[in-house]
Design a protein around this motif. Structure first.
Motif, mmCIF file in Angstrom:
data_model
loop_
_atom_site.group_PDB
_atom_site.id
_atom_site.type_symbol
_atom_site.label_atom_id
_atom_site.label_comp_id
_atom_site.label_asym_id
_atom_site.label_seq_id
_atom_site.Cartn_x
_atom_site.Cartn_y
_atom_site.Cartn_z
ATOM 1 N N SER A 75 17.666 80.710 53.943
ATOM 2 C CA SER A 75 16.779 79.559 54.078
ATOM 3 C C SER A 75 17.568 78.252 54.058
ATOM 4 O O SER A 75 17.304 77.330 54.844
ATOM 5 N N LEU A 76 18.550 78.172 53.171
ATOM 6 C CA LEU A 76 19.370 76.954 53.078
ATOM 7 C C LEU A 76 20.222 76.774 54.338
ATOM 8 O O LEU A 76 20.436 75.644 54.789
ATOM 9 N N ARG A 77 20.690 77.876 54.905
ATOM 10 C CA ARG A 77 21.457 77.776 56.159
ATOM 11 C C ARG A 77 20.570 77.239 57.273
ATOM 12 O O ARG A 77 20.991 76.362 58.057
ATOM 13 N N HIS A 78 19.342 77.757 57.358
ATOM 14 C CA HIS A 78 18.415 77.258 58.383
ATOM 15 C C HIS A 78 18.139 75.775 58.191
ATOM 16 O O HIS A 78 18.101 75.007 59.164
ATOM 17 N N THR A 79 17.958 75.360 56.925
ATOM 18 C CA THR A 79 17.704 73.942 56.629
ATOM 19 C C THR A 79 18.883 73.078 57.068
ATOM 20 O O THR A 79 18.706 71.949 57.544
ATOM 21 N N ALA A 80 20.094 73.631 56.919
ATOM 22 C CA ALA A 80 21.298 72.897 57.328
ATOM 23 C C ALA A 80 21.486 72.903 58.840
ATOM 24 O O ALA A 80 22.386 72.214 59.365
ATOM 25 N N GLY A 81 20.656 73.661 59.573
ATOM 26 C CA GLY A 81 20.736 73.689 61.028
ATOM 27 C C GLY A 81 21.915 74.481 61.559
ATOM 28 O O GLY A 81 22.431 74.177 62.648
ATOM 29 N N LEU A 82 22.340 75.500 60.804
ATOM 30 C CA LEU A 82 23.505 76.289 61.204
ATOM 31 C C LEU A 82 23.094 77.714 61.579
ATOM 32 O O LEU A 82 22.192 78.289 60.963
ATOM 33 N N THR A 83 23.762 78.263 62.566
ATOM 34 C CA THR A 83 23.609 79.684 62.852
ATOM 35 C C THR A 83 24.529 80.462 61.909
ATOM 36 O O THR A 83 25.440 79.888 61.294
ATOM 37 N N SER A 84 24.309 81.760 61.810
ATOM 38 C CA SER A 84 25.186 82.570 60.961
ATOM 39 C C SER A 84 26.614 82.550 61.495
ATOM 40 O O SER A 84 27.580 82.586 60.726
ATOM 41 N N ARG A 85 26.775 82.496 62.815
ATOM 42 C CA ARG A 85 28.117 82.420 63.417
ATOM 43 C C ARG A 85 28.807 81.115 63.020
ATOM 44 O O ARG A 85 30.002 81.106 62.664
ATOM 45 N N GLU A 86 28.071 79.996 63.055
ATOM 46 C CA GLU A 86 28.649 78.696 62.689
ATOM 47 C C GLU A 86 29.013 78.659 61.205
ATOM 48 O O GLU A 86 30.068 78.127 60.826
ATOM 49 N N ALA A 87 28.136 79.239 60.367
ATOM 50 C CA ALA A 87 28.438 79.280 58.936
ATOM 51 C C ALA A 87 29.692 80.100 58.679
ATOM 52 O O ALA A 87 30.559 79.716 57.873
ATOM 53 N N ALA A 88 29.814 81.231 59.352
ATOM 54 C CA ALA A 88 30.992 82.082 59.186
ATOM 55 C C ALA A 88 32.261 81.354 59.605
ATOM 56 O O ALA A 88 33.304 81.451 58.950
ATOM 57 N N ARG A 89 32.177 80.607 60.706
ATOM 58 C CA ARG A 89 33.344 79.883 61.195
ATOM 59 C C ARG A 89 33.779 78.818 60.184
ATOM 60 O O ARG A 89 34.976 78.639 59.942
ATOM 61 N N LEU A 90 32.812 78.137 59.544
ATOM 62 C CA LEU A 90 33.149 77.103 58.565
ATOM 63 C C LEU A 90 33.911 77.687 57.369
ATOM 64 O O LEU A 90 34.771 77.028 56.781
ATOM 65 N N LEU A 91 33.599 78.929 57.016
ATOM 66 C CA LEU A 91 34.210 79.543 55.840
ATOM 67 C C LEU A 91 35.365 80.475 56.186
ATOM 68 O O LEU A 91 36.015 81.017 55.291
ATOM 69 N N GLY A 92 35.612 80.677 57.483
ATOM 70 C CA GLY A 92 36.664 81.589 57.880
ATOM 71 C C GLY A 92 36.297 83.037 57.649
ATOM 72 O O GLY A 92 37.169 83.877 57.373
ATOM 73 N N TRP A 93 34.991 83.357 57.732
ATOM 74 C CA TRP A 93 34.506 84.716 57.528
ATOM 75 C C TRP A 93 34.156 85.335 58.875
ATOM 76 O O TRP A 93 33.996 84.645 59.889
#
Length: 284
Positions: A18-36
């Protein structure tokens, strides 16, 4: 690790998604930010995989979540109470069992606690003398230094009633609790006086179930309901047994115990009348 790990992993994952959606990020974008790998984000969000508190902190940074209480709570759900062992109760790791540490962790993060007690005064309202007598009776044969430490843990837990904002604490007590002479007459006099003082606090609500109430829904045993701020559907019910504690987190269990507590409050004396009865018992 908190009890009911699969349920809590799922709840943590749902909130992180839910917090990722609120931040406007896809799971791919979130993974890229963390190097996952993207699959790691997906496994965490579905509860299929655990996640460390430090990784939760990194996710929350990526999602620009700044609320300290929300961050702390989500890190608790990740399994280590949000501090990697820095909380005060970890100093007693060799003395208190993991289930008790889990209980203290939940209590420290909760915004509201509702409890039914049928035999003893709730720990958050106990005096030192009463806590010592209860601990000595329930854990017979303890060395004196261990007893001192356990009483210290009990009293330190009570800080949650003095924080800002304080824990909102509601207790329904069977009248038998005040007639059970724990530690002798002097200890009980001090304990009753302490209850009267604590019941004056605006965030403490104390109700007595008088003997005249007869049989009631909680006769099967005491329970505690923890509720948390800023996040929905995270209530936990704790049932204590002689050698273990049972943590209930399923919605049907939570609904049943919440309903039972409302029924208990309806059958108990009002806080004002409860205070009168406490005072009367204290004078007898």
């Amino acid at each position: 690790m908190l009890h009911g790990p699969a349920v809590r992993r799922r709840k943590l994952g749902e909130e992180l998604r839910s917090l990722r959606h609120t931040a406007g990020l896809t799971s791919r974008e979130a993974a890229r930010l963390l190097g996952w790998h993207q699959s790691k984000v997906s496994r965490v969000e579905t509860g299929a995989s655990g996640v460390t508190p430090s990784d939760v902190a990194r996710l929350l940074d990526a999602y620009a979540v700044r609320d300290p209480r929300l961050r702390s709570l989500l890190e608790v759900l990740a399994g280590s109470a949000g501090g990697g062992g820095s909380e005060w109760w970890h100093a007693y790791r060799g003395l208190i069992p993991p289930q008790y540490r889990d209980f203290i962790s939940l209590e420290s993060q909760a915004s509201t606690v509702r409890t039914l007690e049928t035999s003893v005064v709730p720990g958050l309202l106990q005096t030192a003398g009463y806590a010592r007598a209860v601990t000595r009776a329930s854990l017979g044969g303890l060395p004196e230094e261990h007893l001192d430490s356990l009483v210290e843990v009990r009293l330190t837990r009570q800080r949650v009633l003095r924080t800002s904002p304080p824990l909102r604490f509601t207790a329904v007590l069977d009248e038998a609790v005040l007639h059970r002479e724990v530690g002798g007459p002097e200890v009980m006099r001090d304990q009753v006086q302490h209850l009267m003082q604590m019941s004056q606090l605006p965030h403490v609500c104390l109700q007595l179930l008088p003997f005249s109430a007869g049989a009631y829904i909680g006769l099967t045993g005491p329970f505690v309901i923890f509720s948390f701020p800023n996040i929905s559907d995270l209530d936990v019910v704790v049932l204590d047994h002689l050698t273990s504690s049972l943590y209930l987190e399923q919605k049907e269990d939570l609904d049943a115990y919440s309903s039972a507590f409302r029924t208990l409050q309806a059958h108990a004396l009002s806080p004002e009348r409860s205070l009168d009865l406490i005072s009367e018992i204290g004078r007898s």
